[in-house]
Design a protein around this motif. Structure first.
Motif, PDB file in Angstrom:
ATOM      1  N   ASP A   1       0.830  -1.210   0.000  1.00  0.00           N
ATOM      2  CA  ASP A   1       0.000   0.000   0.000  1.00  0.00           C
ATOM      3  C   ASP A   1       0.865   1.260   0.000  1.00  0.00           C
ATOM      4  O   ASP A   1       0.509   2.272  -0.618  1.00  0.00           O
ATOM      5  N   ALA A   2       2.009   1.183   0.694  1.00  0.00           N
ATOM      6  CA  ALA A   2       2.856   2.363   0.827  1.00  0.00           C
ATOM      7  C   ALA A   2       3.589   2.699  -0.461  1.00  0.00           C
ATOM      8  O   ALA A   2       3.793   3.878  -0.767  1.00  0.00           O
ATOM      9  N   VAL A   3       4.003   1.678  -1.227  1.00  0.00           N
ATOM     10  CA  VAL A   3       4.831   1.945  -2.420  1.00  0.00           C
ATOM     11  C   VAL A   3       4.113   1.625  -3.721  1.00  0.00           C
ATOM     12  O   VAL A   3       4.643   1.896  -4.798  1.00  0.00           O
ATOM     13  N   GLY A   4       2.922   1.052  -3.641  1.00  0.00           N
ATOM     14  CA  GLY A   4       2.239   0.576  -4.849  1.00  0.00           C
ATOM     15  C   GLY A   4       1.965   1.648  -5.880  1.00  0.00           C
ATOM     16  O   GLY A   4       1.992   1.380  -7.088  1.00  0.00           O
ATOM     17  N   SER A   5       1.716   2.866  -5.432  1.00  0.00           N
ATOM     18  CA  SER A   5       1.402   3.939  -6.377  1.00  0.00           C
ATOM     19  C   SER A   5       2.643   4.460  -7.105  1.00  0.00           C
ATOM     20  O   SER A   5       2.521   5.210  -8.074  1.00  0.00           O
ATOM     21  N   GLN A   6       3.839   4.049  -6.647  1.00  0.00           N
ATOM     22  CA  GLN A   6       5.078   4.566  -7.224  1.00  0.00           C
ATOM     23  C   GLN A   6       5.663   3.666  -8.314  1.00  0.00           C
ATOM     24  O   GLN A   6       6.580   4.083  -9.026  1.00  0.00           O
ATOM     25  N   VAL A   7       5.170   2.423  -8.416  1.00  0.00           N
ATOM     26  CA  VAL A   7       5.753   1.463  -9.353  1.00  0.00           C
ATOM     27  C   VAL A   7       4.644   0.702 -10.062  1.00  0.00           C
ATOM     28  O   VAL A   7       3.483   0.697  -9.623  1.00  0.00           O
ATOM     29  N   HIS A   8       5.003   0.029 -11.162  1.00  0.00           N
ATOM     30  CA  HIS A   8       4.004  -0.791 -11.832  1.00  0.00           C
ATOM     31  C   HIS A   8       3.934  -2.174 -11.179  1.00  0.00           C
ATOM     32  O   HIS A   8       4.743  -2.511 -10.302  1.00  0.00           O
ATOM     33  N   SER A   9       2.980  -2.987 -11.582  1.00  0.00           N
ATOM     34  CA  SER A   9       2.664  -4.226 -10.867  1.00  0.00           C
ATOM     35  C   SER A   9       3.828  -5.206 -10.824  1.00  0.00           C
ATOM     36  O   SER A   9       4.063  -5.867  -9.806  1.00  0.00           O
ATOM     37  N   THR A  10       4.591  -5.327 -11.923  1.00  0.00           N
ATOM     38  CA  THR A  10       5.725  -6.261 -11.932  1.00  0.00           C
ATOM     39  C   THR A  10       6.796  -5.827 -10.949  1.00  0.00           C
ATOM     40  O   THR A  10       7.338  -6.649 -10.186  1.00  0.00           O
ATOM     41  N   GLN A  11       7.111  -4.519 -10.928  1.00  0.00           N
ATOM     42  CA  GLN A  11       8.085  -4.007  -9.964  1.00  0.00           C
ATOM     43  C   GLN A  11       7.604  -4.212  -8.541  1.00  0.00           C
ATOM     44  O   GLN A  11       8.383  -4.571  -7.646  1.00  0.00           O
ATOM     45  N   LEU A  12       6.318  -4.001  -8.320  1.00  0.00           N
ATOM     46  CA  LEU A  12       5.760  -4.172  -6.985  1.00  0.00           C
ATOM     47  C   LEU A  12       5.903  -5.619  -6.521  1.00  0.00           C
ATOM     48  O   LEU A  12       6.243  -5.882  -5.356  1.00  0.00           O
ATOM     49  N   ALA A  13       5.669  -6.564  -7.422  1.00  0.00           N
ATOM     50  CA  ALA A  13       5.819  -7.972  -7.073  1.00  0.00           C
ATOM     51  C   ALA A  13       7.263  -8.296  -6.707  1.00  0.00           C
ATOM     52  O   ALA A  13       7.527  -9.007  -5.720  1.00  0.00           O
ATOM     53  N   LEU A  14       8.211  -7.770  -7.487  1.00  0.00           N
ATOM     54  CA  LEU A  14       9.627  -8.034  -7.216  1.00  0.00           C
ATOM     55  C   LEU A  14      10.069  -7.386  -5.897  1.00  0.00           C
ATOM     56  O   LEU A  14      10.830  -7.982  -5.125  1.00  0.00           O
ATOM     57  N   LEU A  15       9.596  -6.181  -5.640  1.00  0.00           N
ATOM     58  CA  LEU A  15       9.943  -5.512  -4.387  1.00  0.00           C
ATOM     59  C   LEU A  15       9.343  -6.246  -3.193  1.00  0.00           C
ATOM     60  O   LEU A  15       9.990  -6.387  -2.143  1.00  0.00           O
ATOM     61  N   THR A  16       8.107  -6.717  -3.346  1.00  0.00           N
ATOM     62  CA  THR A  16       7.462  -7.473  -2.275  1.00  0.00           C
ATOM     63  C   THR A  16       8.240  -8.754  -1.983  1.00  0.00           C
ATOM     64  O   THR A  16       8.448  -9.124  -0.816  1.00  0.00           O
ATOM     65  N   LEU A  17       8.680  -9.427  -3.036  1.00  0.00           N
ATOM     66  CA  LEU A  17       9.485 -10.633  -2.869  1.00  0.00           C
ATOM     67  C   LEU A  17      10.783 -10.319  -2.143  1.00  0.00           C
ATOM     68  O   LEU A  17      11.230 -11.085  -1.272  1.00  0.00           O
ATOM     69  N   ARG A  18      11.393  -9.202  -2.467  1.00  0.00           N
ATOM     70  CA  ARG A  18      12.648  -8.817  -1.828  1.00  0.00           C
ATOM     71  C   ARG A  18      12.444  -8.529  -0.343  1.00  0.00           C
ATOM     72  O   ARG A  18      13.280  -8.898   0.485  1.00  0.00           O
ATOM     73  N   VAL A  19      11.355  -7.878  -0.007  1.00  0.00           N
ATOM     74  CA  VAL A  19      11.037  -7.640   1.402  1.00  0.00           C
ATOM     75  C   VAL A  19      10.877  -8.975   2.132  1.00  0.00           C
ATOM     76  O   VAL A  19      11.422  -9.170   3.231  1.00  0.00           O
ATOM     77  N   ALA A  20      10.139  -9.892   1.533  1.00  0.00           N
ATOM     78  CA  ALA A  20       9.908 -11.198   2.155  1.00  0.00           C
ATOM     79  C   ALA A  20      11.214 -11.968   2.342  1.00  0.00           C
ATOM     80  O   ALA A  20      11.432 -12.604   3.378  1.00  0.00           O
ATOM     81  N   LEU A  21      12.103 -11.902   1.353  1.00  0.00           N
ATOM     82  CA  LEU A  21      13.391 -12.591   1.468  1.00  0.00           C
ATOM     83  C   LEU A  21      14.232 -12.010   2.601  1.00  0.00           C
ATOM     84  O   LEU A  21      14.859 -12.753   3.371  1.00  0.00           O
ATOM     85  N   GLY A  22      14.253 -10.682   2.711  1.00  0.00           N
ATOM     86  CA  GLY A  22      14.972 -10.057   3.814  1.00  0.00           C
ATOM     87  C   GLY A  22      14.422 -10.490   5.163  1.00  0.00           C
ATOM     88  O   GLY A  22      15.181 -10.756   6.110  1.00  0.00           O
ATOM     89  N   TYR A  23      13.114 -10.575   5.248  1.00  0.00           N
ATOM     90  CA  TYR A  23      12.449 -11.016   6.480  1.00  0.00           C
ATOM     91  C   TYR A  23      12.862 -12.439   6.838  1.00  0.00           C
ATOM     92  O   TYR A  23      13.237 -12.733   7.979  1.00  0.00           O
ATOM     93  N   TRP A  24      12.820 -13.348   5.850  1.00  0.00           N
ATOM     94  CA  TRP A  24      13.115 -14.751   6.134  1.00  0.00           C
ATOM     95  C   TRP A  24      14.585 -14.997   6.402  1.00  0.00           C
ATOM     96  O   TRP A  24      14.933 -15.941   7.139  1.00  0.00           O
ATOM     97  N   VAL A  25      15.473 -14.172   5.855  1.00  0.00           N
ATOM     98  CA  VAL A  25      16.896 -14.300   6.182  1.00  0.00           C
ATOM     99  C   VAL A  25      17.118 -14.114   7.680  1.00  0.00           C
ATOM    100  O   VAL A  25      17.903 -14.838   8.309  1.00  0.00           O
TER     101      VAL A  25
END
Length: 278
Positions: free
Chosen positions: A107-131
């Motif tokens: 919700d915070a960054v979705g308006s700044q990027v398109h859907s593919t970028q948002l998916a990749l950024l979300t995945l990156r956040v999740a990976l950082g969390y699981w590390v």
């Protein structure tokens, strides 16, 4: 020109909301599938551990085979087995609350990027969390394996385990009531302010992983001493973590859980003292 303007008004403007809606549905669907898969894998692992049995120990308790290189298994194989179990178990327990944190990020960054970028950024956040959680699992295994080795060598230490378990639960309850817990819980529930780029996404994932790990430290400690693969305890801890994140007054839920843990810890200590006296 007027026709073009009407076309834009009629058909152009809804395109972004439609894309956001599809992206949101895909995100929710993926999270639901991952949660269902992790729960199924956790149930299968629990059944597998039950079939292995436990080792009776002095003091009237039983040690899980999870921490020991039994049946010809090397320490490396035991560590890999624990890692797989830890990742699956944590996924089942943490995905509900992680999904909410990822949704806030989207919700915070979705308006700044398109859907593919948002998916990749979300995945990156999740990976950082699981590390962060995987690193925590490495520390837990090292500590558990060391304690197991000492308990097998020392009957006095083995007899003290039930009392130590009660003390750990008692301390975990006190931690639930602390300002330290409240601060980390507030960070887990906060709406993020983060730039929409890969580096910021990774840092945000690691940051919420650290806050979440600290926030769940007491509950995780209780799970480890009561029984890591105890499905009832896992369900209770998962419910407590999720309620702290989703409830309008999560801090109050944390205090209620802490009060219950204090009572449970005192009960375990009393039971251990009576068992030692008998």
């Amino acid at each position: 020109m007027n026709a073009l303007a009407r076309a834009v008004r009629a058909g152009g403007k809804p395109a972004a909301p439609r894309r956001a809606s599809v992206s949101g549905l895909a995100f929710a669907g993926i999270c639901m599938v991952l949660f269902a898969a992790s729960v199924a894998a956790t149930l299968a692992q629990s059944l597998s551990m039950s079939a292995m049995g436990e080792l009776p120990m002095p003091g009237g308790w039983s040690m899980s085979m999870l921490w020991m290189p039994t049946c010809g298994r090397s320490w490396a194989r035991v560590a890999l087995s624990f890692a797989g179990m830890w990742i699956v178990m944590m996924a089942a327990m943490m995905l509900p609350s992680l999904t909410q944190m990822l949704a806030r990020y989207r919700d915070a960054v979705g308006s700044q990027v398109h859907s593919t970028q948002l998916a990749l950024l979300t995945l990156r956040v999740a990976l950082g969390y699981w590390v962060v959680w995987i690193a925590g699992g490495v520390a837990v295994f090292a500590l558990g394996a060391a304690l197991t080795t000492f308990e097998l060598r020392s009957q006095a230490l083995a007899r003290a385990v039930p009392l130590a378990a009660g003390v750990v639960v008692l301390l975990a309850g006190a931690l639930q009531l602390s300002a330290w817990k409240a601060r980390h819980l507030a960070c887990c529930r906060a709406t993020p302010r983060v730039a929409a780029n890969a580096a910021a996404a990774w840092r945000h994932g690691v940051r919420i992983g650290i806050h979440c790990g600290c926030c769940c430290a007491g509950l995780t400690a209780m799970l480890l001493v009561v029984g890591m693969m105890d499905l009832r305890m896992m369900a209770v801890v998962t419910a407590a973590i999720t309620a702290e994140r989703f409830s309008p007054n999560g801090a109050r839920i944390a205090r209620m859980v802490g009060a219950a843990a204090l009572g449970g810890g005192l009960l375990l200590i009393v039971q251990a003292c009576f068992s030692a006296a008998g």
